[in-house]
Structures are given as structure tokens and as C-alpha cells.
Design an enzyme around this catalytic site. Structure first.
Site, PDB file in Angstrom:
ATOM      1  N   ASP A  97       0.816  -1.201   0.000  1.00 39.58           N
ATOM      2  CA  ASP A  97       0.000   0.000   0.000  1.00 39.58           C
ATOM      3  C   ASP A  97       0.860   1.266   0.000  1.00 39.58           C
ATOM      4  OD1 ASP A  97      -2.723   1.110   0.338  1.00 39.58           O
ATOM      5  OD2 ASP A  97      -1.966   1.840   2.251  1.00 39.58           O
ATOM      6  N   GLU A 140      14.377 -15.133   0.017  1.00 39.98           N
ATOM      7  CA  GLU A 140      14.606 -16.368   0.781  1.00 39.98           C
ATOM      8  C   GLU A 140      13.451 -17.354   0.604  1.00 39.98           C
ATOM      9  OE1 GLU A 140      15.416 -15.608   4.933  1.00 39.98           O
ATOM     10  OE2 GLU A 140      16.430 -13.731   4.406  1.00 39.98           O
TER      11      GLU A 140
END
Ligand code: NOJ
Length: 538
Positions: free
Chosen positions: A204, A257
Site C-alpha cells: 500500500d 529467501e
């Protein structure tokens, strides 16, 4: 052999405004139970992923973009266990889930903000937000001239006399991104959702976060441009600061990751070079394209928007992310129903309703669907656009919830009209949305646009989207090529790597087409493509 693209580069992502999607528990608001019950619908529609608007505990003073706890689910929507099983279940349907990350501000009900208010001026708790002394005699004026995107000053006075910054509603205090605890907290939130199976995040107001030290005034001209859809990208004290990119690189390292995860930025940056900075290889995977959705119904302007965007993001090795509607915008079936030159927002407030040509808006919405889904890159669809839902323009003032309506002093109608609950059935009290009404009233005739009414109906908007999404998977999502071909005035014609061509007629006369029609938005007239129509050809 075609290169296999990471899933998100060509994904069709469906945006779920959860409060308005499907009510499973009969309280008048959509929820996870309702969403689960529609997973088969979404799978059959042919979407690859869902973006779920904020579902966290929240006073819902800005539709959930006022988050009180980033690691939980609002009891009105379900609970955290249900969310986790939902994510897994969606995956079993072949659908990934993106959650909404709201890093610029918290709710005033977030424990950090409650602690900041309680701890008082000068306390470490206040340093996680932007608290300042006011200006003028006794500090009774806001610290500077910054304006809230929703209207009025961007500062609110706490009971002890200090002011806090809120670029949006007063219930959404801005976080201080210079603070190490703020930075650490959001890494932790990312991991929280990634560990629970989320495939990534819609971020956002990604072009905000950092504020210029010293909080300088912006001046009147810049203030004019504060609106959500009008942010200029020249050096500004709180939009598009260069320091943002460091934060993003940190998030990207965390996402890297977790295989096959991604994040998409909501960044209203109209300078395309600066916009493209957000999608550099070590930053966001995607950012919603700001130009295409603003382009009027006009071949040349659409083409320019497409070209410029592809060039800008292509320059940093990325691909565009196309979108036409979302929970903040007037639905495109209505925007395209207005004569050119009419400002949809001003019209929504008090414009002449006779200007709206709904059948025309619908024809154009059908035509643009094949343009949108014919473009290379990823697309985001907003719930209900597959039903051709228009903006609900006549909501009575007493039901409006969007803070924009209140804070603009009733000079802007706000965004409730694109958030009216989805009609699932032809009949029933809330057209199948839930068993007990809906939090925003649905207009008369809403059930005629329902899934039930369109399901299996030849020529319906729903069947057009279904067919297009499936054909797109088959023919249009394995390459990122676009090759513009010559075509008559007021039309666009381009070929994709697979050889499929997309032809759109923006003009007012039928145009001849060459080739076999794979799919057309309207029936051909004597072998010609009618006005406000499009076709995929091979
Ligand atoms: C953008 C969101 O899409 C909008 O709905 C919200 O009001 C603002 N950001 C503030 O969070």
C-alpha cells in the site's frame, strides 16, 4: 523453446475486496468462509492468484487500511487459523494468495499508537510515529502545510497538545521509517505471512513511507497534487523519496529467501522513469501501471500509454502490470460510459446522470477486456469486473463509509460505489451475497448481473472473461512480445509472439478484419468488427 517465465510475470491476479465478496456467516459483511466457498468459482474463472485487501483487525475507518494488528485476522472476517487453511486450500485449487501490506501507517488502535499517546511528548514510544509541536501561538496550528490525501490538514492534535502526522485519515497515523524498530517490525510481518503460505504482498502507498527531515512546507501548488491519483514525482517531502528504495531492497532480500514469492507496489508515480525505479531487479517484482487505466477511450492515447509503460519498465528488465479497476477507482464500465472530457469523479458527485450511456460503457468494457488480457505481462482484475458491474452511483449519503466523503467536506463522493457487495444469484435478499443483507445496499436489478444470471449464458461478460482467461493461458502468456501492426484509423492491432493478434476498434464505424477469430467481444457485422469491439485473431 519459449523461456519459462516466473509465474507472476504473466499472472492474472484477481483482487478480492473481502468485505464485499461473499458473506459466509450472515453478518452482512464478506469473510474468509464466504471466500472459501467460492474457490471453485475462481479456479474455473481461470485466475492464477488472489490479492486480498486488508483482512486484519481494524476499526475499518478506512476499509481496513487502518490496521490494528498485522499478524491477525479481524473477527468479522474469520481467524488466523482459518486464513492459514484458506491459503493452503487456495493453493490446492492452483491459486496463490497475496496479502496486503500497509507500511505507511497503522490504525490509531494499533498498540504502538496507543502506547505513544499514553506515554506523552518526548517519549520513545512517540518516535515510532511523527509527533511534532504545532506552529503559531501556543502551537495551536499544524506544524506545516501538508494536506491529507482525504482532505483537510495532514496533522491532528493529540489531547496533550502535540500533533501527529496522518497522510490519510486521522485514524491512520504515519509510521516513522527512520526508526529501526519500524523497519524490523515489517521484516517480521513479511516473514509471518510468508511462513504461513502467502505468495507475496501488494504494498500500500509504496511511494510514501519516508518523510523529509525538517518537515518543510510543500507550498500550494504541490498541495494541489496530493490526491491519490495525482501525485507528481518531482522532489517532494513525502512522496517518492529516494530513500524508499533502500527499504524496498531490504524487503526484497527477505522475499528472495522464499521461492516463488513476489511483491507488487501501489506507487502513483507518473514520471515513468522514476516509476520504473520501483521495479528494478532488486526491488519490487511489479508495480501497478499508472498510465493505462487513466487513458481515455482513444486508440492513440491507449497505444501511447502501453508503449511508454513497456519502454519504461522494460528499461530495467521488468514487465508491465496492467489494471483497469480496483477498490479506489470508479469502475471502468462506468468511466467508459461517460463522454470524453467528463471528469468521472466530479460527475460522480453531482454530474448529469443523463450523460452516462450504460450500454456503450458495457460494450467498451467487453472490448477493453480483450485488450487488457491480450497485453504482455501481468494483469489485475477487480472483483465484479468479470460481471461487468458498473459503479453504484446513487448510494444514499447516510450509508457512505469512505472517509473521503467526510474529510472532503462532501465534495467528493468517495469510493463506496465500487465496493458494493457482489451479486451471486438472481433472486434473494442480497442477491446471494449473504443470508442477512449487505453492509452497503445493492441497487435494484443487481441480481440480473449476478454470477447465476451469467453462468453458461452465451455472450455474457462472465463467459467472455472465462474464455479469454483460458485462451490467454494457452496462447498469450508464454511470451512477452508485442508487435504493432498497421491498422485503420481509430483501431489498434498488435501481434503477440504466439502469432495471435489483438484488434480493437475504438472508432464509430465497423472495420474489416483479416484472419480467423479466436474470440470477439461482440458478434461480427457482415464479417466486420463493430465499433467499440475487439477480437483475438490468428
Ligand atoms: C491505498 C488504498 O488502496 C486505499 O484504499 C487506502 O485508502 C489508502 N491507500 C490508504 O491506506
Amino acid at each position: 523453446m519459449a523461456r519459462v517465465e516466473p509465474w507472476w510475470r504473466t499472472a492474472a491476479v484477481y483482487q478480492v475486496y473481502i468485505r464485499s465478496f461473499k458473506d459466509g456467516n450472515g453478518d452482512g459483511a464478506g469473510d474468509i468462509a464466504g471466500l472459501r466457498s467460492k474457490l471453485a468459482y475462481l479456479r474455473d474463472l481461470g485466475v492464477d492468484a488472489l490479492w486480498i485487501n486488508p483482512w486484519y483487525p481494524s476499526p475499518l475507518l478506512d476499509g481496513g487500511y487502518d490496521v490494528a494488528d498485522y499478524r491477525n485476522i479481524d473477527p468479522r472476517f474469520g481467524d488466523i487459523d482459518e486464513a492459514v487453511s484458506f491459503i493452503a486450500e487456495a493453493r490446492n485449487h492452483g491459486i496463490r494468495v497475496l496479502v496486503d501490506l500497509v507500511p505507511n501507517h497503522t490504525s490509531w488502535e494499533h498498540e504502538w499508537f496507543e502506547a505513544a499517546l499514553a506515554a506523552g511528548p518526548g517519549s520513545p514510544e512517540r518516535e515510532r510515529y511523527h509527533f511534532r509541536q504545532g506552529s503559531g501561538p501556543g502551537g495551536s496550528e499544524p506544524p506545516n502545510d501538508w494536506q491529507s490525501v482525504f482532505g483537510g490538514p495532514a496533522w491532528e492534535r493529540a489531547p496533550d497538545g502535540e500533533w501527529y502526522l496522518h497522510l490519510f485519515d486521522i485514524s491512520q497515523p504515519d509510521l516513522n521509517w527512520e526508526h529501526p524498530e519500524v523497519r524490523a517490525e515489517f521484516h517480521d510481518i513479511l516473514r509471518f505471512w510468508l511462513e504461513r503460505g502467502a505468495s507475496g504482498f501488494r504494498v500500500d502507498v509504496a511511494h510514501s513511507l519516508v518523510k523529509e527531515p525538517g518537515y518543510p512546507d510543500v507550498g500550494d501548488e504541490a498541495n494541489e497534487q496530493h490526491l491519490l491519483s495525482g501525485v507528481a514525482s518531482s522532489r517532494h517531502p513525502y512522496w517518492d523519496r529516494p530513500e524508499i528504495h533502500d527499504i524496498v531492497r531490504g524487503w526484497r532480500a527477505t522475499l528472495d529467501e522464499y521461492p516463488e514469492t513476489m511483491m507488487v507496489a501501489e506507487a502513483w508515480v507518473f514520471d515513468l522513469e522514476r516509476f520504473a525505479d520501483y521495479v528494478r531487479p532488486d526491488e519490487y517484482h511489479q508495480a501497478f501501471d499508472p498510465g493505462f487505466l487513466e487513458a481515455p477511450w482513444n486508440a492513440e492515447e491507449m497505444r501511447t500509454a502501453i508503449d511508454e509503460s513497456m519502454k519504461a519498465v522494460g528499461g530495467v528488465g521488468s514487465i508491465p502490470t496492467w489494471v483497469l479497476s480496483n477498490h479506489d477507482l470508479i469502475r471502468h464500465a462506468t468511466r467508459y460510459a461517460l463522454p470524453s472530457g467528463v471528469d468521472p469523479k466530479a460527475w460522480l458527485l453531482d454530474g448529469d446522470r443523463a450523460l452516462m450511456d450504460s450500454p456503450l460503457g458495457e460494450r467498451r468494457a467487453r472490448a477493453v477486456a480483450l485488450l487488457l488480457l491480450g497485453l504482455p505481462g501481468s494483469v489485475y482484475l477487480y472483483q465484479g469486473e468479470e460481471l461487468g458491474l458498473p459503479e453504484v452511483t446513487e448510494l444514499p449519503p447516510e450509508v457512505l463509509e469512505d472517509p473521503v466523503w467526510r474529510r472532503s467536506g462532501h465534495n467528493e463522493k468517495g469510493r463506496d460505489g465500487c465496493r458494493v457487495p457482489i451479486p451471486w444469484t438472481i433472486d434473494g435478499a442480497s442477491s446471494g451475497f449473504g443470508s442477512n443483507g449487505s453492509w452497503l445496499p445493492q441497487p435494484d436489478g443487481w441480481g440480473e448481473r449476478s454470477v447465476e444470471a451469467q453462468d453458461g449464458t452465451a455472450g455474457s461478460m462472465l463467459e467472455l472473461y472465462r474464455t479469454a482467461l483460458h485462451l490467454r493461458r494457452e496462447h498469450l502468456s508464454s511470451d512477452l512480445e508485442i508487435d504493432w501492426l498497421d491498422s485503420p484509423p481509430e483501431t489498434l492491432l498488435f501481434a503477440r509472439g504466439s502469432g495471435v493478434r489483438c484488434f480493437v476498434n475504438f472508432g464509430s464505424d465497423p472495420v474489416p478484419i483479416e484472419g480467423d477469430v479466436l474470440l470477439a467481444s461482440l458478434d461480427l457485422e457482415d464479417g466486420q468488427l463493430p465499433p467499440n469491439a475487439s477480437a483475438w485473431l490468428r
